[in-house]
Structures are given as C-alpha cells and as structure tokens.
Design a protein around this motif. Structure first.
Motif, PDB file in Angstrom:
ATOM      1  N   ALA A  28      32.521  11.329   6.599  1.00  0.00           N
ATOM      2  CA  ALA A  28      31.594  10.666   7.443  1.00  0.00           C
ATOM      3  C   ALA A  28      30.942  11.987   8.127  1.00  0.00           C
ATOM      4  CB  ALA A  28      32.244  10.317   8.618  1.00  0.00           C
ATOM      5  N   ARG A  29      31.430  12.896   7.920  1.00  0.00           N
ATOM      6  CA  ARG A  29      30.917  14.679   7.900  1.00  0.00           C
ATOM      7  C   ARG A  29      29.819  14.497   6.828  1.00  0.00           C
ATOM      8  NH1 ARG A  29      33.010  18.106  12.482  1.00  0.00           N
ATOM      9  NH2 ARG A  29      34.288  17.093  13.567  1.00  0.00           N
ATOM     10  N   ARG A  30      30.246  14.262   5.536  1.00  0.00           N
ATOM     11  CA  ARG A  30      29.538  13.935   4.863  1.00  0.00           C
ATOM     12  C   ARG A  30      28.021  13.901   4.851  1.00  0.00           C
ATOM     13  NH1 ARG A  30      30.450  17.570   0.083  1.00  0.00           N
ATOM     14  NH2 ARG A  30      29.155  16.032  -1.456  1.00  0.00           N
ATOM     15  N   ALA A  31      28.065  12.507   5.263  1.00  0.00           N
ATOM     16  CA  ALA A  31      27.668  11.223   4.878  1.00  0.00           C
ATOM     17  C   ALA A  31      26.862  11.637   6.403  1.00  0.00           C
ATOM     18  CB  ALA A  31      27.837   9.817   5.850  1.00  0.00           C
ATOM     19  N   VAL A  32      26.457  12.866   6.961  1.00  0.00           N
ATOM     20  CA  VAL A  32      25.508  13.448   8.221  1.00  0.00           C
ATOM     21  C   VAL A  32      25.233  14.604   7.883  1.00  0.00           C
ATOM     22  CG1 VAL A  32      25.901  15.039  10.312  1.00  0.00           C
ATOM     23  CG2 VAL A  32      27.462  12.811  10.431  1.00  0.00           C
ATOM     24  N   TYR A  33      25.630  15.094   6.716  1.00  0.00           N
ATOM     25  CA  TYR A  33      25.290  16.153   6.195  1.00  0.00           C
ATOM     26  C   TYR A  33      24.001  15.794   5.309  1.00  0.00           C
ATOM     27  CZ  TYR A  33      23.994  20.008   3.013  1.00  0.00           C
ATOM     28  OH  TYR A  33      23.078  21.183   2.346  1.00  0.00           O
ATOM     29  N   ALA A  34      23.838  15.044   4.734  1.00  0.00           N
ATOM     30  CA  ALA A  34      23.284  14.184   3.628  1.00  0.00           C
ATOM     31  C   ALA A  34      22.265  13.351   4.724  1.00  0.00           C
ATOM     32  CB  ALA A  34      24.019  12.744   3.204  1.00  0.00           C
ATOM     33  N   ARG A  35      22.255  12.391   5.603  1.00  0.00           N
ATOM     34  CA  ARG A  35      21.270  12.491   5.982  1.00  0.00           C
ATOM     35  C   ARG A  35      19.946  13.763   6.979  1.00  0.00           C
ATOM     36  NH1 ARG A  35      24.991   8.361   8.405  1.00  0.00           N
ATOM     37  NH2 ARG A  35      25.735   9.496  10.069  1.00  0.00           N
ATOM     38  N   TYR A  36      21.036  14.059   7.517  1.00  0.00           N
ATOM     39  CA  TYR A  36      20.064  15.934   7.739  1.00  0.00           C
ATOM     40  C   TYR A  36      19.241  16.920   6.630  1.00  0.00           C
ATOM     41  CZ  TYR A  36      22.363  16.856  12.019  1.00  0.00           C
ATOM     42  OH  TYR A  36      22.739  16.208  13.562  1.00  0.00           O
ATOM     43  N   GLU A  59      17.631  15.074   4.129  1.00  0.00           N
ATOM     44  CA  GLU A  59      16.936  13.523   3.962  1.00  0.00           C
ATOM     45  C   GLU A  59      15.954  13.321   5.027  1.00  0.00           C
ATOM     46  OE1 GLU A  59      16.220   8.717   2.978  1.00  0.00           O
ATOM     47  OE2 GLU A  59      18.716   9.550   3.005  1.00  0.00           O
ATOM     48  N   GLY A  60      16.190  13.590   5.843  1.00  0.00           N
ATOM     49  CA  GLY A  60      15.830  13.048   7.748  1.00  0.00           C
ATOM     50  C   GLY A  60      14.588  14.950   7.717  1.00  0.00           C
ATOM     51  N   LEU A  61      14.858  15.670   7.114  1.00  0.00           N
ATOM     52  CA  LEU A  61      14.507  16.938   7.689  1.00  0.00           C
ATOM     53  C   LEU A  61      13.811  17.831   6.544  1.00  0.00           C
ATOM     54  CD1 LEU A  61      17.235  18.731  10.188  1.00  0.00           C
ATOM     55  CD2 LEU A  61      15.194  17.919  10.803  1.00  0.00           C
ATOM     56  N   ALA A  62      14.048  16.815   5.313  1.00  0.00           N
ATOM     57  CA  ALA A  62      12.723  16.748   4.229  1.00  0.00           C
ATOM     58  C   ALA A  62      11.378  17.497   4.252  1.00  0.00           C
ATOM     59  CB  ALA A  62      13.581  16.156   3.037  1.00  0.00           C
ATOM     60  N   ILE A 111      17.841  12.902  16.997  1.00  0.00           N
ATOM     61  CA  ILE A 111      18.431  14.403  16.621  1.00  0.00           C
ATOM     62  C   ILE A 111      16.977  15.533  15.759  1.00  0.00           C
ATOM     63  CG2 ILE A 111      19.313  17.000  15.505  1.00  0.00           C
ATOM     64  CD1 ILE A 111      21.855  14.361  16.140  1.00  0.00           C
ATOM     65  N   ILE A 112      16.906  14.120  14.643  1.00  0.00           N
ATOM     66  CA  ILE A 112      16.283  14.859  13.494  1.00  0.00           C
ATOM     67  C   ILE A 112      14.444  14.313  14.328  1.00  0.00           C
ATOM     68  CG2 ILE A 112      14.550  14.249  10.766  1.00  0.00           C
ATOM     69  CD1 ILE A 112      18.078  12.762  10.628  1.00  0.00           C
ATOM     70  N   LYS A 113      14.410  13.340  14.910  1.00  0.00           N
ATOM     71  CA  LYS A 113      12.692  12.823  15.484  1.00  0.00           C
ATOM     72  C   LYS A 113      12.578  14.157  16.194  1.00  0.00           C
ATOM     73  CE  LYS A 113      10.516  10.403  18.558  1.00  0.00           C
ATOM     74  NZ  LYS A 113      10.257   8.826  19.469  1.00  0.00           N
ATOM     75  N   VAL A 114      13.331  15.384  17.241  1.00  0.00           N
ATOM     76  CA  VAL A 114      13.202  15.809  18.203  1.00  0.00           C
ATOM     77  C   VAL A 114      12.834  17.141  17.018  1.00  0.00           C
ATOM     78  CG1 VAL A 114      14.226  17.448  20.014  1.00  0.00           C
ATOM     79  CG2 VAL A 114      14.629  15.020  19.718  1.00  0.00           C
ATOM     80  N   ILE A 115      13.590  17.701  15.974  1.00  0.00           N
ATOM     81  CA  ILE A 115      13.213  18.566  15.555  1.00  0.00           C
ATOM     82  C   ILE A 115      12.098  18.345  14.590  1.00  0.00           C
ATOM     83  CG2 ILE A 115      14.734  20.303  13.865  1.00  0.00           C
ATOM     84  CD1 ILE A 115      17.066  18.937  13.607  1.00  0.00           C
ATOM     85  N   ARG A 116      12.129  17.346  14.377  1.00  0.00           N
ATOM     86  CA  ARG A 116      10.448  17.606  13.510  1.00  0.00           C
ATOM     87  C   ARG A 116       9.142  17.627  14.747  1.00  0.00           C
ATOM     88  NH1 ARG A 116      11.234  15.570   8.610  1.00  0.00           N
ATOM     89  NH2 ARG A 116       8.950  15.728   8.054  1.00  0.00           N
ATOM     90  N   THR A 117       9.278  16.590  15.483  1.00  0.00           N
ATOM     91  CA  THR A 117       8.375  16.922  16.783  1.00  0.00           C
ATOM     92  C   THR A 117       8.667  18.841  16.777  1.00  0.00           C
ATOM     93  OG1 THR A 117       8.806  14.504  17.992  1.00  0.00           O
ATOM     94  CG2 THR A 117       7.665  16.391  18.834  1.00  0.00           C
ATOM     95  N   ALA A 118       9.804  19.063  17.087  1.00  0.00           N
ATOM     96  CA  ALA A 118       9.472  20.567  17.464  1.00  0.00           C
ATOM     97  C   ALA A 118       8.727  21.299  16.132  1.00  0.00           C
ATOM     98  CB  ALA A 118      11.081  21.353  17.577  1.00  0.00           C
ATOM     99  N   LEU A 119       8.732  21.264  15.260  1.00  0.00           N
ATOM    100  CA  LEU A 119       8.625  22.255  14.340  1.00  0.00           C
ATOM    101  C   LEU A 119       6.747  21.584  14.181  1.00  0.00           C
ATOM    102  CD1 LEU A 119      11.302  22.528  11.561  1.00  0.00           C
ATOM    103  CD2 LEU A 119      10.260  24.317  12.883  1.00  0.00           C
ATOM    104  N   ALA A 120       6.599  20.162  14.356  1.00  0.00           N
ATOM    105  CA  ALA A 120       5.036  20.564  14.742  1.00  0.00           C
ATOM    106  C   ALA A 120       4.059  21.029  14.855  1.00  0.00           C
ATOM    107  CB  ALA A 120       5.286  18.419  14.447  1.00  0.00           C
ATOM    108  N   THR A 121       4.717  21.140  16.765  1.00  0.00           N
ATOM    109  CA  THR A 121       3.918  21.496  17.866  1.00  0.00           C
ATOM    110  C   THR A 121       3.720  23.485  17.953  1.00  0.00           C
ATOM    111  OG1 THR A 121       6.291  21.728  19.043  1.00  0.00           O
ATOM    112  CG2 THR A 121       4.393  19.765  18.603  1.00  0.00           C
TER     113      THR A 121
END
Length: 492
Positions: free
Chosen positions: A369-377, A379-382, A482-492
């Motif tokens: 489960a934790r490895r899957a969490v890492y993999a989604r980060y 992909e999502g933060l690429a 979480i990923i959406k919040v990070i992407r928005t923060a970095l975009a602004t």
C-alpha cells in the motif's frame, strides 16, 4: 450566488411560517436573512425562530422585528483549516461565505470539510484482537508471556535472523545494543546525522560522544565515502569508534556493502537502525539484518505498530540473551531478587506483543500500500520542480514516508511555504529530519560531510525537503487532493 444559497434566503417581510417551511424543505438547518441590498443581516436556525415565537409572535408575523445578531462568516479566501477553527470556537456547523460587499455567495457546512489527512496513522487489521483476547483470556496482562515469545520468533523468521528481543521502544533497542558492544564514558560512536534523535540519544545515555556522518544523494542514507574518511581520521588519532549506527531512512536501506567494507577494515561493529524500514530489503536480505545487531520500531506511526515498542535482532544468540537480561532489570537466576549490575525495565508487554503479532500478518499488504502511495506521487507530481526520494535498484524500499525535495532553482516556493499551504487544507506534512549535527544538543560534535570540500547532503535535504502523507489508509481520492494542492501551490 449559487443555488444552494438562493434556496436559503429570507427577508424581513418573510413570515415566520414561510421561514419554517423553508427550513423544513432545505434540510440545512440554517437560513440567511438579507437586507434589501442583498447583504447578510444574520443567520437563522430553528432555535432562533422558536425563541421568536416564544416571545409572543405568531406564525403569520414577519421577521422584521427578530433581534439583530452578528453573523459568524467567512470569505472565499478563508481556508478550510480556518473555517473549521471558527466553527469549533463558536460551536456552529455552517459558515456563510460573503463577498466584499457582504452578500452571501456560498455556504460551507462542517460536513463539507474533509477530515484532516495525517502523515502516517495506525492501520489495524482483523487479526490483532485475536491475540489480545488470548492475553485477556489467559490473564497474561503483565509484561512478557506467550505473545512476546511468539512475536519474537515470528519477526525473527520474517526478517531471516536467528534471535530477537521484544522491547519497549526502538530507542531502548539501540541503547541495549550499544551497551552490549561495550560503549561507555569517553568512547565515540559514529551515527547517521539525518535521522530522528532516538538514533543518537542512546550514545549520550552511556556517556559516549557521537560523531555524525552525512548522507549521500542516491539513498539519503549514510554516505560510505564520508564514513570512510571519518574512520581513516579516527584511526590516525588512535581513537576508533566503538560502533557505527547506520540509519535506514523513511523505509529505505542504506547502501550497506561499502559501509560494511569500511567498518570491517577497522573491526568496528554496525548497529543497523531499521526503525523506519521494517519490510525493506538490501540485495536479498532484510533491512536490519546486515549489522552485528539491528533494531525495529513499532511506534504508532510506523508501518506496523504495537502502539509503542521495538525489537532488537541479531544472529548472535549471546547478544540477544544479554539484551533480555539487561531489559528485565538484570535479575540474576536466584529464588530471590538478586542484582549485580545496573540494568533497565525495557521489555514489551504481552498485550502489546499480541497487537504486533496481528500487525505482522499484514506487513506485506502495508508495504504494498505504501509503495503504491509513493508511485502515485511520482506520477501525479511529474513535470513539477520536485524530486521524490530516490529508490536505488539494490533492494525494495517500503516508502514508510514518501518524501520530496523542491528544486529551488526552478521555483521560489520553499518547504515552509508548501507546508503552510498543505496545513491550510488540513493536510499534514513534515520537514525532512533536521540533521543531528545541527541540533543544539549536539553543538560541537564532529561531523563528516559527504563532499571532501564540505558539501553537506543532509543540510540540503533538510533545507529543500518535506514528507507527505503516506499511510496505508490513505485513499486515492485523498491523495488526488494532496497532489492537486501541491500542483496549484507550485503553479502560483
């Protein structure tokens, strides 16, 4: 004004009957009383209307004379964290959202705010209760007992080591390991700098002096080149360390072979601090089994937990026998209480060991489960100016915590900014561990950086890194947020 709000509007000329019918129809348990300009005068609940009727009004009277009241409101820029704090402080479940003119444009209900997303929380299975109930049924509530013996045997078998001692914490395990290796006043012990203080405090317990070793960039764990330089320098001084504590950070093993080679050249034993890396592997061997002794932690935030506890493991039966003796107050084999040396009260209770046995049965699921969490980060933060903690190909990391660093050459956002943004959305993040050589407690202690020129990897990681929610209970929907919040923060 959104439809949700428009269905909750009443005015002074509205009757009490109409207001009650609207309350009954909406199901929101709150109305918004507006003036003729559309500005909010106050909120109305069924309790407010009931008190109005009890004051002598009738159902056909209007709301014009209802007592004024200052409404608790928010603006569109109010964060969920701030809104929840307001609700809790005032004991309310709704907040009208007002524009700059005081007109309602939305309504936030307590149920609309997601529960806080925490860094790493306990994840119970269906198995723990079975072993705990055995302890109650047999009245083995005191420390030690069948669950302790079985937990030691089962964990030793899982990691492929000969012997194990269940203890009260990972820190206690490190303390005992150093004690068994003869560490005492005036000695030195080398220790990873990028770690939790529980790795290094036991050095002080024994009156010894820590020497801190930097990380290397490929694993974030102990730098073999910095360690070799430190050992060479210690040999020239005639003051080799009594032990080296290698920490396997955030669920990932250090590159142990070159570390072992460096220590073997001088005959210095390794204590492998695998508190965060149970379930990880290094070249086919379990993390925590490559040193003279290894330790695991079962604190509440670890990949499996006993609420609080730890384990010391070794292939040397004498080490573990000695650890169990020291952990039970050093009681000699006599019919009375006989003690010849100072010892400790460090054993795990039979009840907590029962929790550990149940948790151990689902460890592989928790790792997956934790490895899957890492993999989604990943992909999502690429494509963003961030880098996830690297995973070398020499073994399996558990990614107990998923950590990243910000590329400061490509973004003006710093870790503290990002942590504040996450917090405002009720998302828990943490800085990377502050290196031990920067802690006031260890001011003046020697430190060997990774670079011969003094380039410090651990300091850079601390300055640029954060840990993200990584628990095995984290849902994909929560992680998407979480990923959406990070992407928005970095975009602004």
């Amino acid at each position: 004004m959104n439809n949700q709000v428009s269905e909750l509007i009443v005015h002074g000329e509205s009757t009490v009957r109409a207001a009650m019918e609207l309350l009954d129809h909406s199901g929101e348990r709150i109305l918004l009383l507006l003036d003729n300009e559309g500005r909010l005068l106050r909120t109305l609940t069924d309790g407010d209307i009931r008190r109005y009727l009890l004051s002598g009004r009738t159902l056909d009277d209007t709301l014009e004379d209802i007592p004024a009241q200052t409404a608790v409101t928010m603006t569109p820029s109010t964060t969920p964290q701030q809104a929840l704090a307001l609700m809790n402080a005032r004991g309310i479940d709704h907040l009208p959202v007002l524009d700059e003119l005081g007109r309602p444009v939305g309504l936030l209900a307590r149920c609309d705010i997601h529960a806080p997303i925490l860094l790493s929380i306990p994840h119970m299975s269906e198995h723990e209760r079975e072993y705990v109930e055995q302890a109650f049924a047999t009245n083995w509530i005191a420390p030690l007992g069948p669950n302790v013996d079985a937990f030691e045997a089962e964990l030793a078998e899982y990691v492929g080591v000969g012997h194990a001692a269940a203890l009260s914490s990972g820190t206690a395990a490190i303390h005992l390991a150093l004690h068994i290796l003869g560490v005492g006043r005036g000695d030195t012990v080398f220790c990873s700098s990028l770690t939790f203080i529980g790795s290094s405090n036991p050095i002080l317990y024994l009156g010894a002096e820590p020497v801190f070793i930097d990380s290397e960039p490929n694993t974030w764990n102990m730098s073999p080149v910095a360690l070799a330089r430190a050992l060479d320098a210690a040999a020239r001084k005639g003051r080799l360390p009594k032990a080296v504590i290698v920490v396997n950070l955030y669920g990932q093993s250090a590159d142990m072979h070159p570390i072992q080679d460096a220590c073997d050249r001088y005959g210095v034993p390794i204590v492998e601090d695998a508190a965060e890396s149970l379930g990880a592997t290094y070249r086919g061997k379990a993390s925590g089994t490559l040193g003279a002794m290894g330790i695991y932690s079962f604190n509440g935030n670890k990949i499996i937990t006993t609420s609080g506890g730890g384990m010391l493991v070794s292939d040397n039966p004498d080490y573990i026998q000695r650890a169990k003796f020291l952990a039970t107050q050093g009681r000699e084999p006599a019919p009375h209480y006989e003690h010849k040396e100072m010892a400790y009260n460090y054993r795990m209770s039979n009840v907590l060991a029962g929790i550990g046995r149940g948790q151990l049965r689902v460890l592989e699921d928790r790792v997956a489960a934790r490895r899957a969490v890492y993999a989604r980060y990943v992909e999502g933060l690429a494509g963003l100016p961030v880098s996830m903690m690297p995973e070398p190909g020499f073994g399996r990391a558990t990614h107990w915590l998923s950590a990243l660093t910000l590329d400061r050459s490509d973004t003006s956002l710093c870790p503290s900014d990002l942590l504040r943004t996450l917090s405002s959305e009720l998302i828990e993040g943490r800085p990377i561990w502050k290196p031990m050589h920067l802690q006031p407690l260890f001011a003046g202690c020697e430190y060997y950086a990774h670079g011969a020129d003094g380039t410090s990897i651990s300091e850079r990681l601390f300055a640029e890194g954060i840990c993200l929610p990584s628990g095995s209970t984290l849902t994909e929907k929560e992680q998407e947020h979480i990923i959406k919040v990070i992407r928005t923060a970095l975009a602004t």
